[in-house]
Design a protein around this motif. Structure first.
Motif, mmCIF file in Angstrom:
data_model
loop_
_atom_site.group_PDB
_atom_site.id
_atom_site.type_symbol
_atom_site.label_atom_id
_atom_site.label_comp_id
_atom_site.label_asym_id
_atom_site.label_seq_id
_atom_site.Cartn_x
_atom_site.Cartn_y
_atom_site.Cartn_z
ATOM 1 N N SER A 43 0.868 -1.179 0.000
ATOM 2 C CA SER A 43 0.000 0.000 0.000
ATOM 3 C C SER A 43 0.904 1.227 0.000
ATOM 4 O O SER A 43 2.125 1.104 -0.038
ATOM 5 N N ARG A 44 0.305 2.399 0.070
ATOM 6 C CA ARG A 44 1.122 3.615 0.114
ATOM 7 C C ARG A 44 1.999 3.656 1.358
ATOM 8 O O ARG A 44 3.097 4.191 1.339
ATOM 9 N N ARG A 45 1.523 3.077 2.450
ATOM 10 C CA ARG A 45 2.244 3.141 3.720
ATOM 11 C C ARG A 45 3.016 1.874 4.073
ATOM 12 O O ARG A 45 4.061 1.936 4.711
ATOM 13 N N TRP A 46 2.493 0.702 3.698
ATOM 14 C CA TRP A 46 3.034 -0.565 4.186
ATOM 15 C C TRP A 46 3.490 -1.493 3.068
ATOM 16 O O TRP A 46 2.932 -1.495 1.979
ATOM 17 N N ARG A 61 6.867 1.868 4.608
ATOM 18 C CA ARG A 61 7.672 2.176 3.424
ATOM 19 C C ARG A 61 8.487 3.452 3.582
ATOM 20 O O ARG A 61 9.558 3.562 3.009
ATOM 21 N N ASP A 62 7.999 4.386 4.357
ATOM 22 C CA ASP A 62 8.705 5.649 4.540
ATOM 23 C C ASP A 62 9.854 5.461 5.527
ATOM 24 O O ASP A 62 9.656 5.443 6.727
ATOM 25 N N GLY A 63 11.057 5.276 5.009
ATOM 26 C CA GLY A 63 12.241 5.128 5.850
ATOM 27 C C GLY A 63 12.494 3.726 6.371
ATOM 28 O O GLY A 63 13.487 3.488 7.025
ATOM 29 N N CYS A 82 -4.076 -5.223 1.994
ATOM 30 C CA CYS A 82 -4.125 -3.972 2.763
ATOM 31 C C CYS A 82 -5.293 -3.143 2.243
ATOM 32 O O CYS A 82 -5.510 -3.054 1.040
ATOM 33 N N CYS A 83 -6.030 -2.529 3.158
ATOM 34 C CA CYS A 83 -7.108 -1.634 2.757
ATOM 35 C C CYS A 83 -6.465 -0.350 2.238
ATOM 36 O O CYS A 83 -5.740 0.325 2.973
ATOM 37 N N ASP A 88 -5.297 1.541 8.111
ATOM 38 C CA ASP A 88 -5.299 1.031 9.467
ATOM 39 C C ASP A 88 -5.865 -0.393 9.518
ATOM 40 O O ASP A 88 -5.953 -0.982 10.589
ATOM 41 N N TYR A 89 -6.248 -0.938 8.360
ATOM 42 C CA TYR A 89 -6.843 -2.269 8.303
ATOM 43 C C TYR A 89 -6.086 -3.160 7.330
ATOM 44 O O TYR A 89 -5.694 -2.721 6.245
ATOM 45 N N VAL A 90 -5.916 -4.421 7.718
ATOM 46 C CA VAL A 90 -5.287 -5.418 6.862
ATOM 47 C C VAL A 90 -6.007 -6.744 7.092
ATOM 48 O O VAL A 90 -6.477 -7.020 8.201
ATOM 49 N N ALA A 91 -6.138 -7.532 6.035
ATOM 50 C CA ALA A 91 -6.794 -8.836 6.138
ATOM 51 C C ALA A 91 -5.844 -9.907 5.620
ATOM 52 O O ALA A 91 -5.085 -9.667 4.680
#
Length: 183
Positions: A43-46, A61-63, A82-83, A88-91
């Motif tokens: 995802s964009r974050r994870w 992912r950031d750093g 990942c949503c 904040d949600y993952v399945a």
């Protein structure tokens, strides 16, 4: 001018190295010979990596700094999603056909918690796991064609619901604006 290689339809992911991967590799700590990476979602974050031991590695992912490790006793992870509109949600789907939905609680700096475990596909191979693009809902498909949806309520007072959508084969799936397409 060199031509780009053609990627066959049977591949789901392309891994390209644009910068040094050493920070990612050190964050993964893949030092176990008995645990294998079984699936990946981004995802964009994870970056989310499922393992044969039932653990889910979430690396920011950031750093590449923040790392979460989620565990459960329901078996190896076979699918992860990942949503994308609420990270904040993952399945995850397990090798036993169970689906576990996690709320990461990163906004409130709390501990991640399992908010739902679905046994709707128990004993079957989950072949599709996809978040709705507009609502907190996960679509799940298995190898015999059963499709279900898990609706997540954002309030702690509400119950999470799972319902069967239809019985069709699910070789491929696509979520677009609250619609789950079976191709």
């Amino acid at each position: 001018m060199a031509s780009a290689p053609v990627i066959p339809d049977s591949y789901n992911h392309v891994l390209a190295e644009f910068e040094c991967l050493d920070p990612l590799l050190s964050a993964l700590r893949l030092d176990s010979s008995r645990l294998k990476c079984t699936c990946i979602a981004v995802s964009r974050r994870w970056i989310a990596l499922g393992s044969s031991g039932g653990g889910l590695n979430l690396i920011q992912r950031d750093g590449w700094k923040q790392r979460l490790f989620l565990t459960h006793k329901e078996g190896a992870i076979s699918r992860v999603a990942c949503c994308l509109h609420d990270e904040d949600y993952v399945a995850v789907a397990t090798s036993q056909g169970l689906v576990v939905v996690w709320e990461l609680n990163q906004e409130r700096r709390g501990k991640p918690e399992r908010i739902y475990v679905s046994s709707e596909h128990k004993g079957r191979k989950v072949t599709a796991l996809c978040w709705d693009t507009a609502a907190l809902r996960v679509f799940v498909g298995d190898h015999v064609g059963k499709v279900s949806a898990i609706k997540i309520n954002t309030s702690k007072q509400g119950k999470v619901k799972c319902r069967i959508l239809q019985d069709k084969e699910v070789p491929r799936r696509c979520c677009v604006d609250s619609f789950f397409f079976i191709l």
